[in-house]
Design an enzyme around this catalytic site. Structure first.
Site, PDB file in Angstrom:
ATOM      1  N   TYR A  70       4.569  -0.821   3.615  1.00  0.00           N
ATOM      2  CA  TYR A  70       3.531  -1.895   3.522  1.00  0.00           C
ATOM      3  C   TYR A  70       4.427  -3.383   3.474  1.00  0.00           C
ATOM      4  CZ  TYR A  70      -0.706   0.395   3.741  1.00  0.00           C
ATOM      5  OH  TYR A  70      -1.909   0.943   4.511  1.00  0.00           O
ATOM      6  N   ASN A  86       0.213   1.525  11.759  1.00  0.00           N
ATOM      7  CA  ASN A  86       0.237   0.239  12.132  1.00  0.00           C
ATOM      8  C   ASN A  86       1.082  -0.674  11.388  1.00  0.00           C
ATOM      9  OD1 ASN A  86      -2.321   0.707  10.473  1.00  0.00           O
ATOM     10  ND2 ASN A  86      -2.532  -1.352  10.438  1.00  0.00           N
ATOM     11  N   HIS A  87       1.443  -0.367  10.042  1.00  0.00           N
ATOM     12  CA  HIS A  87       2.246  -0.933   9.173  1.00  0.00           C
ATOM     13  C   HIS A  87       3.718  -0.705   9.488  1.00  0.00           C
ATOM     14  CE1 HIS A  87      -0.331  -3.286   6.515  1.00  0.00           C
ATOM     15  NE2 HIS A  87      -1.119  -2.059   6.666  1.00  0.00           N
ATOM     16  N   HIS A 111      -1.947   8.360  13.199  1.00  0.00           N
ATOM     17  CA  HIS A 111      -2.399   7.553  11.982  1.00  0.00           C
ATOM     18  C   HIS A 111      -4.096   6.990  12.043  1.00  0.00           C
ATOM     19  CE1 HIS A 111      -2.004   4.660   8.948  1.00  0.00           C
ATOM     20  NE2 HIS A 111      -2.521   3.695   9.648  1.00  0.00           N
ATOM     21  N   ASP A 113       2.041   4.689   7.660  1.00  0.00           N
ATOM     22  CA  ASP A 113       1.725   3.282   6.743  1.00  0.00           C
ATOM     23  C   ASP A 113       2.566   4.030   5.604  1.00  0.00           C
ATOM     24  OD1 ASP A 113       0.399   2.074   8.363  1.00  0.00           O
ATOM     25  OD2 ASP A 113      -1.323   2.145   7.185  1.00  0.00           O
ATOM     26  N   HIS A 118      -4.886   5.566   8.010  1.00  0.00           N
ATOM     27  CA  HIS A 118      -5.365   4.396   8.205  1.00  0.00           C
ATOM     28  C   HIS A 118      -6.658   3.818   7.430  1.00  0.00           C
ATOM     29  CE1 HIS A 118      -5.530   0.890  11.088  1.00  0.00           C
ATOM     30  NE2 HIS A 118      -6.403   1.133  11.702  1.00  0.00           N
ATOM     31  N   VAL A 119      -7.732   4.625   7.399  1.00  0.00           N
ATOM     32  CA  VAL A 119      -8.880   4.154   6.503  1.00  0.00           C
ATOM     33  C   VAL A 119      -8.728   4.495   5.261  1.00  0.00           C
ATOM     34  CG1 VAL A 119     -11.426   4.476   6.494  1.00  0.00           C
ATOM     35  CG2 VAL A 119     -10.304   4.469   8.787  1.00  0.00           C
ATOM     36  N   HIS A 120      -9.073   3.670   4.495  1.00  0.00           N
ATOM     37  CA  HIS A 120      -8.539   3.494   3.069  1.00  0.00           C
ATOM     38  C   HIS A 120      -9.493   4.520   2.305  1.00  0.00           C
ATOM     39  CE1 HIS A 120      -6.295   0.813  -0.079  1.00  0.00           C
ATOM     40  NE2 HIS A 120      -5.867   2.099   0.010  1.00  0.00           N
ATOM     41  N   HIS A 157     -14.829  -0.676   7.778  1.00  0.00           N
ATOM     42  CA  HIS A 157     -13.443  -1.089   8.150  1.00  0.00           C
ATOM     43  C   HIS A 157     -12.632  -0.218   8.904  1.00  0.00           C
ATOM     44  CE1 HIS A 157     -12.976  -4.784   5.744  1.00  0.00           C
ATOM     45  NE2 HIS A 157     -13.461  -3.901   4.695  1.00  0.00           N
ATOM     46  N   HIS A 158     -12.124  -0.444  10.350  1.00  0.00           N
ATOM     47  CA  HIS A 158     -11.659   0.134  11.366  1.00  0.00           C
ATOM     48  C   HIS A 158     -12.520   1.173  12.018  1.00  0.00           C
ATOM     49  CE1 HIS A 158      -7.874  -0.969   9.657  1.00  0.00           C
ATOM     50  NE2 HIS A 158      -7.801  -0.285   8.489  1.00  0.00           N
ATOM     51  N   ASP A 213       0.592  -1.317  -0.037  1.00  0.00           N
ATOM     52  CA  ASP A 213      -0.232   0.026   0.021  1.00  0.00           C
ATOM     53  C   ASP A 213       0.757   1.290   0.188  1.00  0.00           C
ATOM     54  OD1 ASP A 213      -2.313   1.523   1.178  1.00  0.00           O
ATOM     55  OD2 ASP A 213      -2.721  -0.684   0.897  1.00  0.00           O
TER      56      ASP A 213
END
Ligand code: NAG
Ligand code: NAG
Ligand code: NAG
Ligand code: NAG
Ligand code: NAG
Length: 495
Positions: free
Chosen positions: A226, A260-261, A345, A223, A382-384, A354-355, A194
Site C-alpha cells: 500500500y 491494484n496497489h 486479485h 496488494d 481485493h474486497v476487504h 465495494h468493488h 493496508d
C-alpha cells in the site's frame, strides 16, 4: 428476511462484541460477527517490525518464493541499503557440511524522486525435495542467516498446507447521511495505508504464524505494501513493508500475485510504467511456465498446480495472458497434481457493495474454462472482507436465452475471497441485500485462510479471524477434488 446493512452500520460500534450469524432468506450466512476494533491504523515507522538490521550495509527485506516449476528451486531476494555489496548466496542442507554458492543479480529503480536501494535476486535450483536448507546473504560486511524447507516431490497424494493471506483495498466513500460507521472509521483511515502495514496487518501475520495448522507456503492474493496510499506513492513504504514481512517470508515462500496497489501508475509525475516497484522487488519464476510476464505464471508444488493470473493486465481474447492460459490449462495433469488452484486479485464473485462486479468482465471471459478444467478453488483478495461461494457457474448465457443467473454446478470452483489482511482502509460492512444464493458465507473480519491438502481426493479449508484463538475457525469446508470426484461419479453412474 434480509437486513438493511447500511441502516445497521452504526450499530456495529455498539455490538462490537456480539458474536452471531444470521441466515438470510435467499443466500447463505451473513455473519454479524464484528471485531472489537474497527480501526486499522498504520504502524509508525519507528515500530519494532520495521527495525533495520544492525551493521553497515546489512541485508534487509529478505524474501523467498518458488524458483522453478516443480519446487526444487527457490528465488532469494533481499536489499542492501548503502552499496551493492554481494549478490551471492551461500546455502547448505541441514546435516551437511557442504556449502554451496550461487550468484544472483542486483537491480535498482527510480520512482518520482525516490531511488531504490540495491535489490538482489538469486535463484537456487536443483535442490533436494523435502529438505531443510540454511542460507546466508550479505557476504562481505554483514551476513544474515535464514532457512527454508523445500516441498515434497510433486505427486498426487502428497499432503501440503498452504496459507492464504490477503491484504485488500477499498475506495473510501464516506456519505455522511448514511455511512455513520464509515465516518467514525474514516478519521483513522486518513492517518495512512493496508496486508498493508497496519496494526491489523501485524495481527494477521502473527495469527497465521501461530496457527497450529502450520502453513508451509503462502498464496498471497495481492496488494502488498500500500505504498501507493502515501503521497507520491512513497516507495519508502515498499521498504518498510519488506522489513515487516521478512520474519515470515524469509523462511517460507510466498507465491505472489499482483493487486491494484501494485500498479503504481502515476503518469502525471513521470511514472507511466505499471507495476514498476513490484516487478523490481518481487521476482517470480514465470519463464519456467512459458509465460512472458511475471504477472501471470504457474507452479507445481507438492500435489497442487497453482495458476496465478493478473486482474490488471489485458486478459481478453488474443492477449498474451489469454494465450498463455489457453495453452496452460490443458497441460495440467491431474494424476500428477490433482489440486488445481487459481489465484487472482479481483474476485469473480463477491457480494460486498465495494468493488461489486469489478471482476465481471474477467468472469465472462474465464469462468467457462475454470468449469471446463474443473478448477477446485479460486482464491482472491481485493474486497476487504471474507466470502465463500457455493459451487455455482454462470456460463449458460448466449445473449438471447436469458439464462444469466448463477446456477448450482457441482463441478464449478468454489470462489473464496480473503481480502482481509488488515489494510488501513478498514473493513467493509455494506453487503448486497438480500444475500444472493451463490454466497455461502460472508463476514467483514480480518483473518487468514489455510488450505490443507490431505491426499488426492480431500482437502480442508479453514478461515481464521484475528479476534479468535489461534485454532478457531470462523468458516470451514471440506473440498472433494473435482477431477477425481467427476471420475468417480461417472464410473458409478455407468454401473
Ligand atoms: C507485531 O507482532 C509481533 C509478533 O506478535 C510483536 O512482537 C510486535 O511487537 C508487533 N508490533 C507491532 C508494532 O504491533
Ligand atoms: C520527494 O517528494 C516529496 C513530495 O514532494 C517530498 O516530501 C520528499 O521529501 C521528497 N523526497 C526526496 C528524497 O526528495
Ligand atoms: C500424468 O501423470 C502421471 C503420474 O505422474 C503419469 O503417469 C502420466 O504419464 C502423466 N500423463 C501425461 C499425459 O503426461
Ligand atoms: C483422503 O483423506 C480423507 C480425509 O482425511 C480421508 O477420509 C480419506 O480416506 C483419504 N483417502 C485415502 C485414499 O486415503
Ligand atoms: C568485504 C567487504 O565488502 N568490505 C566492505 C565493508 O564496508 C566497507 C565500507 O565501510 C567497504 O569499504 C569494504 O569494502
Amino acid at each position: 428476511m434480509g437486513m438493511n446493512w447500511v441502516g445497521v452500520g452504526s450499530v456495529y460500534l455498539l455490538v462490537g462484541l456480539i458474536l452471531g450469524t444470521l441466515r438470510s432468506c435467499n443466500g447463505g450466512i451473513s455473519s454479524i460477527y464484528a471485531r472489537t476494533n474497527g480501526i486499522s491504523a498504520d504502524m509508525p515507522l519507528n515500530s519494532d517490525v520495521f527495525a533495520l538490521p544492525p551493521g553497515y550495509n546489512a541485508p534487509q527485506q529478505v524474501h523467498i518464493t518458488q524458483g522453478d516449476h516443480e519446487g526444487k528451486g527457490v528465488i532469494i531476494s533481499w536489499v542492501t541499503p548503502n552499496e551493492p555489496g554481494s549478490s551471492e548466496v551461500t546455502y547448505w542442507a541441514e546435516n551437511s557440511d557442504i556449502k554451496k554458492h550461487a550468484v544472483g543479480t542486483v537491480v535498482t529503480y527510480k520512482y518520482y524522486n525516490y531511488s531504490s536501494p540495491y535489490i538482489h535476486h538469486c535463484t537456487i535450483k536443483n535442490l533436494q525435495y523435502d529438505t531443510k536448507y540454511f542460507y546466508e546473504v550479505g557476504i562481505g560486511n554483514v551476513t544474515r542467516q535464514f532457512w527454508f524447507t523445500t516441498p515434497p516431490a510433486v505427486g498426487p497424494d502428497v499432503p501440503y498446507t498452504f496459507g492464504l493471506i490477503g491484504i485488500t483495498t477499498i475506495t473510501i466513500n464516506v456519505d455522511p447521511s448514511t455511512h455513520l460507521t464509515e465516518i467514525l472509521f474514516a478519521n483513522r483511515y486518513l492517518s495512512t495505508g493496508d496486508l498493508g502495514q497496519t496494526f491489523d496487518s501485524n495481527r494477521t501475520l502473527t495469527h497465521y504464524e501461530s496457527n497450529p495448522a502450520k502453513g508451509n507456503a503462502v498464496l498471497f492474493v495481492g496488494d502488498l505494501s500500500y505504498a501507493d496510499a502515501y503521497p507520491m506513492h512513497d516507495n519508502n513504504r515498499w521498504d518498510s513493508w519488506g522489513r515487516f514481512v521478512e520474519r515470515n517470508v524469509a523462511y517460507q515462500p510466498w507465491i505472489w500475485s499482483a493487486g491494484n496497489h501494485e500498479i503504481d501508475f502515476l503518469p502525471e509525475y513521470g511514472e507511466g510504467e505499471p507495476f514498476k516497484p513490484y516487478t523490481h522487488r518481487y521476482y517470480v519464476p514465470y519463464k519456467s511456465s512459458g509465460s512472458t510476464s511475471p504477472l501471470w505464471y504457474s507452479i507445481k508444488r507438492a500435489s497442487a498446480y497453482i495458476i496465478v493470473m493478473s486482474s490488471y493486465s489485458a486478459y481478453g481474447m488474443y492477449t498474451p495472458q489469454y494465450k498463455w492460459l489457453m495453452s496452460e490449462l490443458p497441460k495440467v495433469n491431474r494424476s500428477e497434481t490433482p489440486w488445481l488452484i487459481v489465484v487472482m486479485h479481483c474476485p469473480l464473485y463477491s457480494t460486498y457493495v465495494h468493488h461489486y462486479m469489478e471482476g465481471e468482465t474477467m468472469r465472462v471471459m474465464y469462468e467457462q474454462y475454470f468449469v471446463q478444467y474443473k478448477v477446485d478453488v479460486v482464491f482472491s483478495g481485493h474486497v476487504h472482507a471474507y466470502e465463500r461461494t457455493e459451487r455455482v457457474s454462470n456460463i449458460a448465457y448466449d445473449i438471447e436465452n436469458g439464462r444469466c443467473s448463477p446456477r448450482n454446478d457441482k463441478f464449478a470452483p468454489v470462489y473464496i475471497t480473503i481480502g482481509d489482511g488488515g489494510n488501513q482502509e478498514g473493513l467493509l460492512y455494506d453487503m448486497v441485500d438480500p444475500q444472493p444464493g451463490y454466497s455461502a458465507y460472508r463476514e467483514p473480519s480480518y483473518g487468514h485462510g489455510i488450505f490443507d491438502i490431505k491426499n488426492k481426493t480431500h482437502a480442508y479449508f479453514g478461515w481464521h479471524r484475528n479476534q479468535d484463538g489461534y485454532a478457531v475457525e470462523g468458516d470451514s469446508l471440506w473440498f472433494e477434488n473435482l477431477h477425481w470426484k467427476s471420475l468417480q461419479d461417472s464410473s458409478s453412474a455407468s454401473l
